[in-house]
Write a protein that holds these residues in place. Structure first.
Motif, PDB file in Angstrom:
ATOM      1  N   GLU A 145      18.555   4.524   6.733  1.00 61.63           N
ATOM      2  CA  GLU A 145      17.858   4.093   7.951  1.00 61.63           C
ATOM      3  C   GLU A 145      16.907   5.174   8.459  1.00 61.63           C
ATOM      4  N   LEU A 146      17.330   6.425   8.342  1.00 61.95           N
ATOM      5  CA  LEU A 146      16.485   7.547   8.757  1.00 61.95           C
ATOM      6  C   LEU A 146      15.190   7.580   7.940  1.00 61.95           C
ATOM      7  N   LEU A 147      15.324   7.450   6.619  1.00 65.99           N
ATOM      8  CA  LEU A 147      14.160   7.484   5.739  1.00 65.99           C
ATOM      9  C   LEU A 147      13.267   6.265   5.946  1.00 65.99           C
ATOM     10  N   ASN A 148      13.880   5.109   6.126  1.00 68.15           N
ATOM     11  CA  ASN A 148      13.100   3.886   6.356  1.00 68.15           C
ATOM     12  C   ASN A 148      12.299   3.959   7.650  1.00 68.15           C
ATOM     13  N   GLU A 149      12.894   4.543   8.668  1.00 70.00           N
ATOM     14  CA  GLU A 149      12.177   4.691   9.933  1.00 70.00           C
ATOM     15  C   GLU A 149      10.974   5.623   9.747  1.00 70.00           C
ATOM     16  N   GLY A 150      11.165   6.670   8.959  1.00 65.99           N
ATOM     17  CA  GLY A 150      10.059   7.581   8.684  1.00 65.99           C
ATOM     18  C   GLY A 150       8.935   6.901   7.937  1.00 65.99           C
ATOM     19  N   ILE A 151       9.285   6.104   6.919  1.00 69.38           N
ATOM     20  CA  ILE A 151       8.275   5.370   6.155  1.00 69.38           C
ATOM     21  C   ILE A 151       7.537   4.378   7.053  1.00 69.38           C
TER      22      ILE A 151
ATOM     23  N   GLU B 258       2.560   2.746   9.892  1.00 69.90           N
ATOM     24  CA  GLU B 258       1.911   2.312  11.128  1.00 69.90           C
ATOM     25  C   GLU B 258       0.795   3.257  11.560  1.00 69.90           C
ATOM     26  N   SER B 259       0.986   4.539  11.295  1.00 72.68           N
ATOM     27  CA  SER B 259      -0.027   5.525  11.696  1.00 72.68           C
ATOM     28  C   SER B 259      -1.165   5.646  10.684  1.00 72.68           C
ATOM     29  N   GLY B 260      -0.974   5.085   9.497  1.00 69.71           N
ATOM     30  CA  GLY B 260      -1.974   5.212   8.444  1.00 69.71           C
ATOM     31  C   GLY B 260      -1.811   6.462   7.600  1.00 69.71           C
ATOM     32  N   LYS B 261      -0.829   7.303   7.950  1.00 71.20           N
ATOM     33  CA  LYS B 261      -0.601   8.557   7.244  1.00 71.20           C
ATOM     34  C   LYS B 261      -0.140   8.322   5.803  1.00 71.20           C
ATOM     35  N   LEU B 262       0.675   7.286   5.588  1.00 71.90           N
ATOM     36  CA  LEU B 262       1.186   7.030   4.244  1.00 71.90           C
ATOM     37  C   LEU B 262       0.047   6.712   3.283  1.00 71.90           C
ATOM     38  N   GLN B 263      -0.852   5.835   3.678  1.00 71.52           N
ATOM     39  CA  GLN B 263      -1.981   5.492   2.814  1.00 71.52           C
ATOM     40  C   GLN B 263      -2.903   6.693   2.619  1.00 71.52           C
ATOM     41  N   GLU B 264      -3.017   7.500   3.643  1.00 71.85           N
ATOM     42  CA  GLU B 264      -3.823   8.738   3.536  1.00 71.85           C
ATOM     43  C   GLU B 264      -3.264   9.662   2.461  1.00 71.85           C
ATOM     44  N   ILE B 265      -1.941   9.762   2.382  1.00 77.69           N
ATOM     45  CA  ILE B 265      -1.293  10.631   1.405  1.00 77.69           C
ATOM     46  C   ILE B 265      -1.375  10.051  -0.002  1.00 77.69           C
ATOM     47  N   THR B 266      -1.041   8.758  -0.131  1.00 78.79           N
ATOM     48  CA  THR B 266      -0.901   8.146  -1.459  1.00 78.79           C
ATOM     49  C   THR B 266      -2.198   7.610  -2.028  1.00 78.79           C
ATOM     50  N   GLY B 267      -3.118   7.227  -1.146  1.00 83.17           N
ATOM     51  CA  GLY B 267      -4.375   6.641  -1.613  1.00 83.17           C
ATOM     52  C   GLY B 267      -4.239   5.180  -1.983  1.00 83.17           C
ATOM     53  N   VAL B 268      -3.072   4.585  -1.736  1.00 85.76           N
ATOM     54  CA  VAL B 268      -2.855   3.164  -2.030  1.00 85.76           C
ATOM     55  C   VAL B 268      -2.259   2.484  -0.817  1.00 85.76           C
ATOM     56  N   GLU B 269      -2.493   1.188  -0.720  1.00 95.99           N
ATOM     57  CA  GLU B 269      -1.910   0.401   0.361  1.00 95.99           C
ATOM     58  C   GLU B 269      -0.738  -0.388  -0.191  1.00 95.99           C
ATOM     59  N   VAL B 270       0.406  -0.228   0.430  1.00 91.61           N
ATOM     60  CA  VAL B 270       1.606  -0.935  -0.022  1.00 91.61           C
ATOM     61  C   VAL B 270       1.708  -2.248   0.744  1.00 91.61           C
TER      62      VAL B 270
ATOM     63  N   ARG C  32       7.008   4.545  10.274  1.00100.61           N
ATOM     64  CA  ARG C  32       6.099   5.258  11.182  1.00100.61           C
ATOM     65  C   ARG C  32       4.854   5.735  10.439  1.00100.61           C
ATOM     66  N   LEU C  33       5.028   6.218   9.204  1.00104.52           N
ATOM     67  CA  LEU C  33       3.881   6.683   8.430  1.00104.52           C
ATOM     68  C   LEU C  33       2.954   5.525   8.061  1.00104.52           C
TER      69      LEU C  33
END
Length: 277
Positions: A253-259, A264-276, A261-262
């Motif tokens: 649950e801790l990791l899922n909440e982090g994912i 929603e903020s757009g940070k995840l796509q910024e890091i990976t370069g892909v949209e999930v 948030r990333l």
């Protein structure tokens, strides 16, 4: 006054005082967070800058899969997966320590609690979900074929009469077994992707099948190598997840909440370069 009796009484007083001091010193030595049987459970803790404690998790990975996870010139484990976990840790307020376990040992390391969780371009599959828990996907990938520049391979089916190198126990290995057979001698299963590619360079294999990101990274890093890539529509999308020991709901649950948030903020796509999706 009986000085002899007084001496004995004073000596007894000193001995009792010394014994009390020893007991106090021993009583203050127990470690915070230690269980009654002396074992420590869960993540380690470290002092944060504001005096509080931060949980610290040990993260297993196979650092031979650039650009997702690899060892840089300074000896540090880096890559897209590593950046994702570091971003989750920063967002959720915990510390991480990465361990390069290798690919095959990664799975028992999670199951046996040698590491708290694993990030290593691990595709979420129904088979793996029987043994482990996975977070929500943080990356989407697809299989890609790598062949010599003069190869006649144009699609996956063309590999039926070829010797194919793969990284052992990966989804690339699985799709090739589906084409050539579970125990086919035409499959060369290597410990790492670089070794699998080396088999083709040395002429022992005629193709490599692996996730697209590391194959494309290899092509980018080795422009003088006479290879080409082949895409095939039969390859389905694959989703990477962070792998956790079965039943560790709190960490999941801790990791899922982090994912979340990333994303929603757009940070995840910024890091990976892909949209999930």
């Amino acid at each position: 006054m009986n000085f002899k009796a007084l001496s004995k009484s004073f000596l007894a007083f000193l001995l009792l005082t010394f014994a009390a001091l020893v007991l106090v010193a021993c009583g203050g030595s127990s470690d915070e967070g230690e269980t009654s049987d002396g074992s420590n459970e869960g993540a380690e803790t470290e002092q944060s800058g504001d005096g509080g404690e931060k949980a610290k998790y040990v993260v297993g990975t196979d650092a031979a899969y650039a650009p997702m996870e690899y060892i840089d010139e300074s000896g540090e484990i880096v890559g897209i997966d590593i950046d994702v976990v570091n971003a989750i840790a920063e967002e959720m307020g915990f510390e991480v320590e990465f361990q390069n376990t290798g690919w095959d040992p990664l799975f028992p390391a999670v199951k046996n609690g040698e590491v708290d969780f694993a990030v290593s371009s691990i595709t979420i599959t129904e088979e793996r979900k029987k043994e482990y828990d996975f977070t929500e996907p943080y990356y989407v990938a697809k299989q890609l074929i790598l062949v010599p520049e003069d190869s006649d391979v144009e699609k996956f089916e063309d590999l039926k009469d070829k010797r194919v190198a793969v990284q052992i126990s990966t989804t690339g290995h699985e799709v090739v077994k589906g084409l050539l057979g579970e125990t086919s001698e035409q499959i060369l299963a290597a410990d790492t992707l670089p070794v699998a590619i080396g088999e083709m360079i040395n002429g022992n294999a005629e193709a490599v099948v692996a996730d697209n990101a590391p194959v494309l990274e290899y092509m980018k890093s080795n422009p003088d190598v006479k290879f080409k890539t082949v895409e095939d529509d039969s390859f389905e999308k694959e989703y990477y997840g962070i792998m956790v020991k079965k039943g560790n709901t709190e960490l999941l649950e801790l990791l899922n909440e982090g994912i979340k948030r990333l994303k929603e903020s757009g940070k995840l796509q910024e890091i990976t370069g892909v949209e999930v999706d």
